[in-house]
Scaffold this active site. Structure first.
Site, PDB file in Angstrom:
ATOM      1  N   GLN A   1       0.428  -9.764  -5.783  1.00  0.00           N
ATOM      2  CA  GLN A   1      -0.039 -11.164  -5.721  1.00  0.00           C
ATOM      3  C   GLN A   1       0.722 -12.059  -6.689  1.00  0.00           C
ATOM      4  O   GLN A   1       0.566 -13.277  -6.647  1.00  0.00           O
ATOM      5  CB  GLN A   1      -1.543 -11.232  -6.045  1.00  0.00           C
TER       6      GLN A   1
ATOM      7  N   HIS B   1       4.498 -10.062   2.495  1.00  0.00           N
ATOM      8  CA  HIS B   1       3.692 -11.064   3.225  1.00  0.00           C
ATOM      9  C   HIS B   1       2.765 -11.871   2.323  1.00  0.00           C
ATOM     10  O   HIS B   1       2.009 -12.716   2.801  1.00  0.00           O
ATOM     11  CB  HIS B   1       2.913 -10.406   4.373  1.00  0.00           C
TER      12      HIS B   1
ATOM     13  N   THR C   1       0.845  -1.201   0.000  1.00  0.00           N
ATOM     14  CA  THR C   1       0.000   0.000   0.000  1.00  0.00           C
ATOM     15  C   THR C   1       0.879   1.250   0.000  1.00  0.00           C
ATOM     16  O   THR C   1       0.686   2.171  -0.816  1.00  0.00           O
ATOM     17  CB  THR C   1      -0.924   0.017   1.241  1.00  0.00           C
TER      18      THR C   1
ATOM     19  N   CYS D   1     -12.011  -7.598   3.502  1.00  0.00           N
ATOM     20  CA  CYS D   1     -12.899  -7.420   4.652  1.00  0.00           C
ATOM     21  C   CYS D   1     -12.068  -6.934   5.820  1.00  0.00           C
ATOM     22  O   CYS D   1     -12.006  -7.569   6.861  1.00  0.00           O
ATOM     23  CB  CYS D   1     -13.663  -8.682   4.974  1.00  0.00           C
TER      24      CYS D   1
ATOM     25  N   THR E   1      13.598   5.018   9.512  1.00  0.00           N
ATOM     26  CA  THR E   1      14.547   3.912   9.703  1.00  0.00           C
ATOM     27  C   THR E   1      13.962   2.618   9.132  1.00  0.00           C
ATOM     28  O   THR E   1      12.817   2.274   9.419  1.00  0.00           O
ATOM     29  CB  THR E   1      14.861   3.747  11.200  1.00  0.00           C
TER      30      THR E   1
HETATM   31  N1  PLP Z   1      -2.249  -4.963  -3.819  1.00  0.00           N
HETATM   32  C1  PLP Z   1      -2.808  -6.173  -3.882  1.00  0.00           C
HETATM   33  C2  PLP Z   1      -3.121  -6.778  -5.214  1.00  0.00           C
HETATM   34  C3  PLP Z   1      -3.120  -6.869  -2.715  1.00  0.00           C
HETATM   35  O1  PLP Z   1      -3.684  -8.069  -2.778  1.00  0.00           O
HETATM   36  C4  PLP Z   1      -2.828  -6.263  -1.463  1.00  0.00           C
HETATM   37  C5  PLP Z   1      -3.175  -6.935  -0.202  1.00  0.00           C
HETATM   38  O2  PLP Z   1      -4.103  -7.721  -0.121  1.00  0.00           O
HETATM   39  C6  PLP Z   1      -2.223  -5.002  -1.462  1.00  0.00           C
HETATM   40  C7  PLP Z   1      -1.945  -4.372  -2.644  1.00  0.00           C
HETATM   41  C8  PLP Z   1      -1.847  -4.326  -0.174  1.00  0.00           C
HETATM   42  O3  PLP Z   1      -0.746  -5.006   0.342  1.00  0.00           O
HETATM   43  P1  PLP Z   1      -0.104  -4.618   1.774  1.00  0.00           P
HETATM   44  O4  PLP Z   1      -0.873  -5.409   2.753  1.00  0.00           O
HETATM   45  O5  PLP Z   1       1.321  -5.073   1.676  1.00  0.00           O
HETATM   46  O6  PLP Z   1      -0.249  -3.167   1.924  1.00  0.00           O
END
Ligand code: PLP
Length: 375
Positions: A173, A195, A73, A316, A231
């Site tokens: 993804q 993650h 994000t 969700c 940092t």
């Molecule tokens: N973009 C996609 C396609 C995602 O599936 C996700 C998380 O589900 C994100 C962005 C956001 O990822 P993060 O949790 O690392 O901010």
């Protein structure tokens, strides 16, 4: 995965790979700010720069073009800021994750790019939008988090270049599941997340094509070549790099076989199941499906009681099941979209997990059928 839970929600987050856990544990035992000049600082910096090399190699970029962030994000938002002086209009696919969609949907200059019923961006519509756009920034993800559908990003890139625009690709993804290369995609900005690939949460990266514009938007301690102050989270980056090194793409054949067996069995047991996006190329690990008459919010609770962790297709984050914007963009009827469930598998998924998921779905369906019959 622990015997207690059949975890089938890898697109939400993945269990930490043992190699990532080991790398993080080692790093957590050390002290040292990577900006410090003393030996502990230099050691932390060494771990971080090795992680940068690994991430860069993983997506075919130069290490100096990898900017570490706290999440995908944040990387998406950083890309929008970085590109801000380089574009006039903004074209964002309706399939994008909320992380980007919510950040751009109200922008004056934003034009939404439609999707087809297969869950793929509509290239005819893109052509129309590009014809009307000035110096556009186009955002199209590589693989959708709900359907797993892989987008034709190289074709999109060719069209965008032709129109004099630049491309932002959210590969969160896709990385670790299918091969991803920034040059092959011809993206100016590429976003990855730790993650989703067996690394820890709290780490992501914005990867720049060489020469991509970068307008500085945040001022602070000068970390990440002054492009993202704060940092760095060295233990998380060590885990992120170990997850990259685990080469998830090589596990794809096994995981695709699990997913395909799941879908075949689902079809054999529930003749009316609808599998979304199955006519398009998909990630090997994802299945978004609906059992008509089994609303997701009820099914998810029942599955949870059976020890099976699944998601509805839609995000969700509030703990409530929202109706899926992606399925709406694909033109799926709202009543069917309400029944959408997403199974997503990964490195630790076993045959037994898939069997437990199938058995739990049978039970849920039978119970809902009995309730309907009694009503
Ligand atoms: N973009 C996609 C396609 C995602 O599936 C996700 C998380 O589900 C994100 C962005 C956001 O990822 P993060 O949790 O690392 O901010």
């Amino acid at each position: 995965m622990s015997q207690a839970i059949a975890y089938c929600d890898y697109n939400a987050t993945t269990p930490l790979r043992p190699a990532a856990m080991a790398a993080m544990t080692r790093s957590l035992q050390d002290v040292g700010n990577p900006s410090s000049v003393h030996a502990p600082g230099r050691s932390a910096k060494g771990v971080m720069e090795a992680a940068r090399e690994t991430v860069a190699r993983g997506v075919g970029a130069r290490a100096r073009d990898v900017i570490f962030t706290s999440s995908a994000t944040e990387a998406l938002h950083l890309a929008l800021d970085a590109a801000r002086d380089s574009y006039g209009d903004l074209i964002v696919s309706e399939l994008e994750h909320d992380a980007l969609w919510e950040a751009t949907r109200d922008a004056d200059e934003m034009a939404p790019l439609r999707a087809t019923i297969d869950g793929v961006v509509d290239l005819t519509h893109l052509e129309e939008l590009l014809a009307a756009a000035k110096r556009p920034l186009v955002a199209v993800m590589l693989a959708n988090n709900e359907t797993g559908v892989i987008q034709p990003v190289s074709r999109v890139a060719a069209m965008v270049r032709e129109a004099g625009g630049i491309l932002l690709v959210d590969a969160s993804q896709a990385v670790g599941r299918i091969p991803v290369g920034i040059a092959a995609l011809d993206a100016s900005y590429l976003v990855v997340s730790s993650h989703k690939m067996g690394g820890p949460p709290g780490a992501g990266a914005l990867v720049l094509a060489s020469g991509a514009a970068f307008a500085i938007s945040r001022r602070g301690g000068g970390q990440e070549q002054g492009r993202r102050p704060g940092t760095e989270n060295v233990p998380a980056l060590a885990g992120f790099a170990a997850a990259f090194d685990a080469d998830g793409v090589s596990e794809s054949v096994r995981i695709a076989a699990l997913r395909d067996r799941f879908e075949q069995a689902l079809r054999a047991r529930h003749g009316d199941v609808v599998i979304f996006g199955e006519t398009a190329p998909r990630l090997p690990n994802t299945s978004l499906f609906a059992l008509p008459g089994a609303p997701a919010e009820i099914a998810l609770i029942a599955l949870d009681l059976e020890g099976v962790a699944l998601s509805s297709g839609a995000a969700c984050s509030s703990g409530k099941v929202k109706s899926s914007r992606v399925l709406a963009a694909m033109g799926v009827e709202p009543a069917l979209a309400r029944c959408a469930l997403r199974a997503s598998f990964g490195w630790a998924t076993t045959d037994e997990d898939v069997d437990r998921l199938l058995a739990a779905l049978d039970k849920v369906r039978a119970r809902l059928g009995a309730l309907e019959g009694a009503a």
